[in-house]
Design a protein around this motif. Structure first.
Motif, mmCIF file in Angstrom:
data_model
loop_
_atom_site.group_PDB
_atom_site.id
_atom_site.type_symbol
_atom_site.label_atom_id
_atom_site.label_comp_id
_atom_site.label_asym_id
_atom_site.label_seq_id
_atom_site.Cartn_x
_atom_site.Cartn_y
_atom_site.Cartn_z
ATOM 1 N N ASP A 80 -7.364 3.880 6.301
ATOM 2 C CA ASP A 80 -7.681 3.829 4.871
ATOM 3 C C ASP A 80 -9.157 3.528 4.644
ATOM 4 O O ASP A 80 -9.752 4.011 3.676
ATOM 5 C CB ASP A 80 -6.799 2.761 4.193
ATOM 6 C CG ASP A 80 -6.813 2.868 2.669
ATOM 7 O OD1 ASP A 80 -7.090 3.971 2.140
ATOM 8 O OD2 ASP A 80 -6.564 1.854 2.001
ATOM 9 N N ASP A 134 -10.034 2.549 0.467
ATOM 10 C CA ASP A 134 -10.562 1.188 0.307
ATOM 11 C C ASP A 134 -10.081 0.215 1.380
ATOM 12 O O ASP A 134 -10.337 -0.984 1.273
ATOM 13 C CB ASP A 134 -10.238 0.652 -1.095
ATOM 14 C CG ASP A 134 -8.748 0.667 -1.382
ATOM 15 O OD1 ASP A 134 -7.983 1.090 -0.495
ATOM 16 O OD2 ASP A 134 -8.353 0.253 -2.491
ATOM 17 N N GLY A 135 -9.372 0.718 2.374
ATOM 18 C CA GLY A 135 -9.081 -0.101 3.558
ATOM 19 C C GLY A 135 -7.961 -1.103 3.427
ATOM 20 O O GLY A 135 -7.838 -1.997 4.273
ATOM 21 N N ASP A 136 -7.122 -0.967 2.400
ATOM 22 C CA ASP A 136 -6.087 -1.988 2.214
ATOM 23 C C ASP A 136 -4.664 -1.493 2.520
ATOM 24 O O ASP A 136 -3.713 -2.248 2.355
ATOM 25 C CB ASP A 136 -6.135 -2.548 0.776
ATOM 26 C CG ASP A 136 -5.837 -1.486 -0.275
ATOM 27 O OD1 ASP A 136 -5.652 -0.303 0.089
ATOM 28 O OD2 ASP A 136 -5.797 -1.836 -1.473
ATOM 29 N N HIS A 137 -4.528 -0.248 2.959
ATOM 30 C CA HIS A 137 -3.167 0.300 3.068
ATOM 31 C C HIS A 137 -2.285 -0.473 4.056
ATOM 32 O O HIS A 137 -1.118 -0.732 3.770
ATOM 33 C CB HIS A 137 -3.211 1.788 3.432
ATOM 34 C CG HIS A 137 -1.866 2.442 3.394
ATOM 35 N ND1 HIS A 137 -1.125 2.528 2.236
ATOM 36 C CD2 HIS A 137 -1.090 2.996 4.367
ATOM 37 C CE1 HIS A 137 0.041 3.133 2.497
ATOM 38 N NE2 HIS A 137 0.079 3.420 3.782
HETATM 39 MG MG LIG Z 1 -6.072 1.758 -0.258
#
Ligand SMILES: [Mg+2]
Length: 211
Positions: free
Chosen positions: A39, A44-47
């Motif tokens: 992600d 945004d890197g939160d998956h």
């Molecule tokens: Mg995300």
């Protein structure tokens, strides 16, 4: 082994549902960093964190869920996922389980048909189609294979390939679409988590059939 083609899971569903939820929770925990990395490349890197949180919330209710009829359990599980997975994935995963549960409870239709209909609802909800680089690129071929009664073992081996296909796709939905051409070359994190959970469920069902 055609467990999922029965109009409801008929044998010890309590133990089975518990094991499936625990296995998916374990997969979410162990793959959190990997899903966040995917992600981070196009979003945004939160998956990974979102999915881990959702699956932990689901696992906390596994005793309650496993005692329900499968249709009710899927509706309740969908609600839990909507409330606990953040980002775009929550409503999509929630819709998938909710609509599958509704299909099972309303129409007396077998699981594959209920799942196929639910995938259609996810597509509507996300306003996306296969090829858009989303979790639908896993869900659509998966649901079609289930309806065609593909052998569970063959299916389990195919699922990751569906997610891999998203690497060459250009994102047209969600945050990744802002990257345009630059989204090409990265696996979609939603497709990756979807493949992870689907493979995990297949393996649990095969384990159960064997024991
Ligand atoms: Mg995300």
């Amino acid at each position: 082994m055609n467990l999922v083609h029965e109009p409801g899971l008929s044998f010890d569903t309590v133990a089975l549902v518990c094991r499936v939820i625990e296995a998916c929770r374990d997969a979410a925990v162990s793959q959190e960093a990997y899903l966040c990395d995917l992600d981070r490349a196009i979003g945004d890197g939160d998956h990974g964190t979102n999915m881990r949180r959702g699956l932990e919330a689901l696992a906390a209710e596994r005793q309650l869920l496993s005692a329900m009829p499968l249709s009710d359990a899927m509706i309740a599980a969908g609600t839990i996922l909507v409330m606990n997975i953040g980002g775009a994935a929550g409503p999509l995963y929630g819709t998938l389980l909710l609509e599958t549960g509704k299909g099972l409870s309303a129409g007396q239709i077998p699981f594959p048909q209920a799942f196929l209909q639910a995938v259609g609802a996810v597509a509507q909800r996300g306003r996306s189609s296969p090829g858009d680089k989303t979790l639908l690129d896993v869900l659509v071929p998966l649901s079609e294979a289930l309806v065609k009664q593909t052998d569970m073992r063959c299916l389990a081996e195919e699922i990751q390939g569906f997610a891999d296909m998203t690497i060459d796709m250009k994102a047209v939905r969600g945050r990744a679409s802002f990257l345009g051409e630059r989204s090409i070359g990265h696996m979609d994190p939603g497709a990756a988590s979807c493949a992870l959970f689907a493979t995990t469920v297949c393996h649990e069902l095969m384990e159960t059939a064997r024991s």
